[in-house]
Design a protein around this motif. Structure first.
Motif, PDB file in Angstrom:
ATOM      1  N   ALA A  39      42.315  41.316  15.601  1.00 53.81           N
ATOM      2  CA  ALA A  39      40.887  41.067  15.422  1.00 53.81           C
ATOM      3  C   ALA A  39      40.328  40.446  16.687  1.00 53.81           C
ATOM      4  O   ALA A  39      41.073  39.906  17.512  1.00 53.81           O
ATOM      5  N   MET A  41      38.861  37.785  17.061  1.00 53.02           N
ATOM      6  CA  MET A  41      38.981  36.331  17.159  1.00 53.02           C
ATOM      7  C   MET A  41      40.343  35.859  17.648  1.00 53.02           C
ATOM      8  O   MET A  41      40.491  34.712  18.058  1.00 53.02           O
ATOM      9  N   ARG A  67      46.012  47.749  14.222  1.00 48.21           N
ATOM     10  CA  ARG A  67      46.517  47.351  12.906  1.00 48.21           C
ATOM     11  C   ARG A  67      47.364  48.503  12.397  1.00 48.21           C
ATOM     12  O   ARG A  67      46.930  49.650  12.423  1.00 48.21           O
ATOM     13  N   MET A  86      36.708  46.074  18.109  1.00 44.76           N
ATOM     14  CA  MET A  86      35.944  45.175  17.269  1.00 44.76           C
ATOM     15  C   MET A  86      34.890  44.447  18.099  1.00 44.76           C
ATOM     16  O   MET A  86      35.204  43.746  19.055  1.00 44.76           O
ATOM     17  N   TRP A 155      37.991  35.325   4.605  1.00 45.09           N
ATOM     18  CA  TRP A 155      38.782  35.992   5.645  1.00 45.09           C
ATOM     19  C   TRP A 155      39.834  35.063   6.211  1.00 45.09           C
ATOM     20  O   TRP A 155      39.559  33.919   6.546  1.00 45.09           O
ATOM     21  N   ASN A 198      31.532  42.001   9.320  1.00 39.38           N
ATOM     22  CA  ASN A 198      32.051  40.852   8.590  1.00 39.38           C
ATOM     23  C   ASN A 198      31.685  39.580   9.343  1.00 39.38           C
ATOM     24  O   ASN A 198      32.084  39.387  10.479  1.00 39.38           O
ATOM     25  N   VAL A 200      32.224  35.801   9.480  1.00 34.17           N
ATOM     26  CA  VAL A 200      33.107  34.778   8.926  1.00 34.17           C
ATOM     27  C   VAL A 200      32.635  33.399   9.363  1.00 34.17           C
ATOM     28  O   VAL A 200      32.404  33.161  10.541  1.00 34.17           O
ATOM     29  N   ASP A 221      32.909  33.585  13.451  1.00 36.14           N
ATOM     30  CA  ASP A 221      33.723  34.694  13.942  1.00 36.14           C
ATOM     31  C   ASP A 221      33.183  35.941  13.260  1.00 36.14           C
ATOM     32  O   ASP A 221      33.270  36.063  12.047  1.00 36.14           O
ATOM     33  N   THR A 222      32.570  36.820  14.012  1.00 32.60           N
ATOM     34  CA  THR A 222      32.101  38.039  13.358  1.00 32.60           C
ATOM     35  C   THR A 222      32.872  39.230  13.891  1.00 32.60           C
ATOM     36  O   THR A 222      33.382  39.196  15.007  1.00 32.60           O
ATOM     37  N   GLY A 223      32.976  40.255  13.073  1.00 34.52           N
ATOM     38  CA  GLY A 223      33.708  41.428  13.502  1.00 34.52           C
ATOM     39  C   GLY A 223      33.062  42.686  12.953  1.00 34.52           C
ATOM     40  O   GLY A 223      32.821  42.806  11.750  1.00 34.52           O
TER      41      GLY A 223
END
Ligand code: SER
Length: 694
Positions: A39, A41, A67, A86, A155, A198, A200, A221-223
């Motif tokens: 990710a 982050m 992933r 991301m 998350w 997302n 977070v 933390d956005t993704g």
């Protein structure tokens, strides 16, 4: 917008909001708890945890991620990938929920102009704050905001680490008036509602025991997956139909004389090939090579899965490596480095393809026969022995065999496979007993616990007085004392003895105290302790004694010459062969050095001569070696070669020879290149695919 524009627009949008623009970090994280960067982050983990000084409090990136937890789904759905990018904006104790939500909404609806009536949002069940921001500040109608539980709206990175509630933004792929949408639709109907972003609210730190600690600061933390964003922005239903994938699919389709979109089975294989080619290009680009373990195994599995799907499409020849330029072309605007390495990447893939291709047909034959027999006999499960044989002899990753079995409604005995594998490992272990495993057996854990970290004095001095004996072991046991003739391992509070690391071999010498002398034949590192390995030569040594530690000066000086020469060699190789050359291992002893590096072709005599001459020229120039501690970012800025990725704000040791070389290194070096005297290459070869050795 096309994907390049989307990436750029996103970075610029947050850049204008005072976010530090970060280039994507490597797919190989500087974090032993993770195999890959999963990710955006991940590279900022220490910032979230407050473990690194904050040099900036806002950041934005487009991060390469891998992933592989559901790789068998890749190709079967329109949104699963191995490799993806991301987009993320991050706040470390700076802004929190309100700005995050406001900017996310503005970016989607005003900047890239997604229609509001196709967007839905979710918040964590108890997160009234986020709910109210969406409702009151953003004015999203309440029938478009849903509260969902932990499963969806909490998350976490893995079992431990920074985590928090989240708020997600969904895009309605079908749109139109289809009646009331429910929370359940959003959660379950992922054919219609695609999660695109997302957000977070990272405020917890999950501990090993599962409890949540509060982080000192509240973070964001956005993704947002670029592939999904590209699909919705381009008005296509599937990520694979976006401009990130379509050219690859078309290229693969052309090779098979098939068309995408006519037959689902063909499409699955085309999607597998397209996805996997991207993954493979970036993995090899970041230095991973196919192997039977860890990251290398994941890479091998991806290549072989793609090759198998090529076979399903009737591709008999080598094809996978030939698709590489299509991928690098699509991605080069954002990642120019992969274009520079594209020939190298193709060559590595080709070798792996060749290797698998040779045995694959034979293996397939065996597997098909096996399936046939199983069907006849009504057996459901393939034996672990056959699964292992396919792996070991024919190069079928177990997961690929399992996938093929699954297509036939069957399974395999994984336990039997693991047992066969374990047996083989034991055999290999018996054949070669690694030294450190031996050390682990020699030094009882409680001795390590009782002694502190050893302070290393050997950068400045080759002998030191008053080193306290904190621990003595012999024959795997802790000793209170040891007398003449006893083979021992000794731990001191401080020492000038360099313990083997970074390729540099451990020091030898003597520990001398009141009434004893210990000959030290090697020094190894174990859990940050320097382990002096040798034999008591005179008298008796007792725990608590003080010793004078004297390193064998002549030997160590020779080692230092070889170590500095290794840096010069590394630099010369990069200048002569290119910047794709990366250190893949080294040995620095007193009598010679050995250097392994990434480079595909065998070195020609001319190249070897040029490398040797260049190093000797630098030796004759008698350049000063400068050693400086500095921030990692500063070292990187100055062009230091590092074996790992960014270490936030941490001090590193940079070893440099002006205008020639700069490496992050913990080893010991001479003061002046002239001390090397003369440099001679005595042999060159290869140790593995794509790895050369000098
Ligand atoms: N870490 C979160 C995710 O991966 C948001 O970036 O979804």
């Amino acid at each position: 917008m096309n994907a390049n524009e989307l990436r750029k627009t996103y970075i610029e949008y947050f850049g204008a909001k005072n976010h530090e623009i970060k280039k994507s970090f490597s797919l190989i994280p500087d974090d032993p708890s993770l195999l890959f960067t999963v990710a955006g982050m991940v590279p900022f983990k220490n910032y979230f945890l407050g473990k690194a000084p904050l040099v900036f409090t806002r950041a934005v990136s487009c991060q390469k991620c891998i992933r592989t937890n559901d790789i068998e789904n890749v190709g079967r759905t329109r949104r699963h990938h191995t490799f993806f990018e991301m987009l993320g904006n991050f706040s470390f104790g700076d802004y929190f929920k309100e700005e995050t939500i406001k900017w996310a909404w503005e970016f989607l609806t005003e900047i890239i102009k997604l229609p509001k009536n196709r967007l839905y949002v979710t918040v964590f069940t108890e997160d009234d704050e986020a709910y109210d921001i969406w409702k009151d500040k953003i004015k999203v109608p309440e029938d478009r905001i849903f509260r969902l539980g932990k499963e969806t709206n909490f998350w976490e990175m893995g079992t431990v680490g920074p985590c928090g509630y989240c708020s997600e933004i969904y895009f309605d792929l079908e749109g139109g008036e289809k009646g009331r949408v429910s929370a359940e639709d959003i959660e379950k109907n992922d054919d219609r509602f695609l999660e695109i972003w997302n957000l977070v609210f990272t405020q917890f730190d999950k501990k090993e025991d599962g409890t949540l600690g509060e982080l000192a600061q509240k973070n964001i933390d956005t993704g947002m997956g670029l592939e999904r964003l590209a699909a919705v922005s381009q008005g296509v239903y599937s990520n694979f139909e976006s401009d990130l994938f379509m050219p690859i699919i078309n290229d693969a389709a052309k090779r098979t004389n098939k068309k995408y979109g006519e037959d689902e089975k063909t499409d699955v294989s085309l999607r597998v090939i397209a996805d996997h080619c991207r993954g493979v290009v970036f993995l090899i680009g970041d230095g991973v090579l196919p192997s039977n373990e860890g990251r290398g195994y994941v890479l091998r599995r991806i290549i072989r899965r793609a090759v198998r799907h090529g076979r399903l499409l009737g591709l008999k020849k080598l094809f996978f490596s030939e698709i590489v330029p299509v991928v690098t072309h699509i991605m080069e605007e954002a990642y120019p480095e992969i274009s520079e390495r594209k020939d190298y990447i193709s060559d590595i893939i080709k070798m792996e393809e060749e290797k698998f291709g040779e045995t694959m047909d034979k293996g397939m034959e065996i597997l098909e026969r096996e399936i046939e027999t199983m069907k006849k006999e009504g057996v459901q499960e393939l034996s672990g022995a056959v699964l292992f044989k396919l792996y070991d002899t024919f190069g079928f990753p177990a997961e690929i065999t399992e996938e093929i079995l699954e297509e036939n409604g069957m399974s395999a005995d994984r336990k039997g496979f693991d047992e066969a594998m374990e047996k083989q490992r034991e055999k290999a272990k018996a054949a070669w007993k690694g030294f450190n495993a031996e050390l682990a057996e020699k030094i009882p854990a409680d001795v390590i616990e009782k002694t502190g970290i050893t302070e290393f004095m050997g950068y400045c001095v080759l002998y030191d007085e008053g080193c306290k004996v904190l621990g003595i072991t012999g024959n795997g046991k802790e000793l209170v004392s040891a007398e003449k003739g006893k083979k021992v391992e000794v731990i001191l509070d401080k020492t000038p003895f360099y313990a083997e690391s970074g390729g540099q071999s451990g020091d030898t010498g003597i520990l001398k105290g009141e009434g004893f002398e210990i000959r030290i034949d090697d020094t190894q590192k174990f859990d940050q302790r320097h382990i002096h390995i040798g034999e008591v030569a005179v008298g008796t040594v007792k725990k608590g004694d003080l010793a004078r530690a004297v390193v064998d000066e002549e030997r160590r000086k020779a080692v230092m010459k070889n170590h500095t020469a290794t840096h010069l060699l590394h630099s010369a190789l990069r200048r002569i062969l290119g910047n794709h050359v990366e250190q893949a291992g080294s040995y620095v002893g007193s009598e010679r050095l050995r250097f392994d590096f990434t480079h595909f072709a065998q070195l020609t005599g001319k190249e070897l001569d040029a490398v040797e001459a260049m190093v000797n020229e630098w030796v004759q120039e008698s350049g000063e070696i400068e050693i400086e501690e500095m921030e990692f970012s500063k070292a990187k800025e100055k062009g230091a070669i590092a074996l790992f990725d960014e270490k936030y704000g941490e001090k590193v040791r940079a070893v440099s020879v002006k205008d020639i070389s700069m490496e992050l290194c913990g080893g010991t070096h001479i003061k002046n290149t002239g001390q090397i005297g003369f440099f001679k290459i005595t042999g060159a070869g290869s140790t593995a695919a794509g790895i050369r050795r000098i």
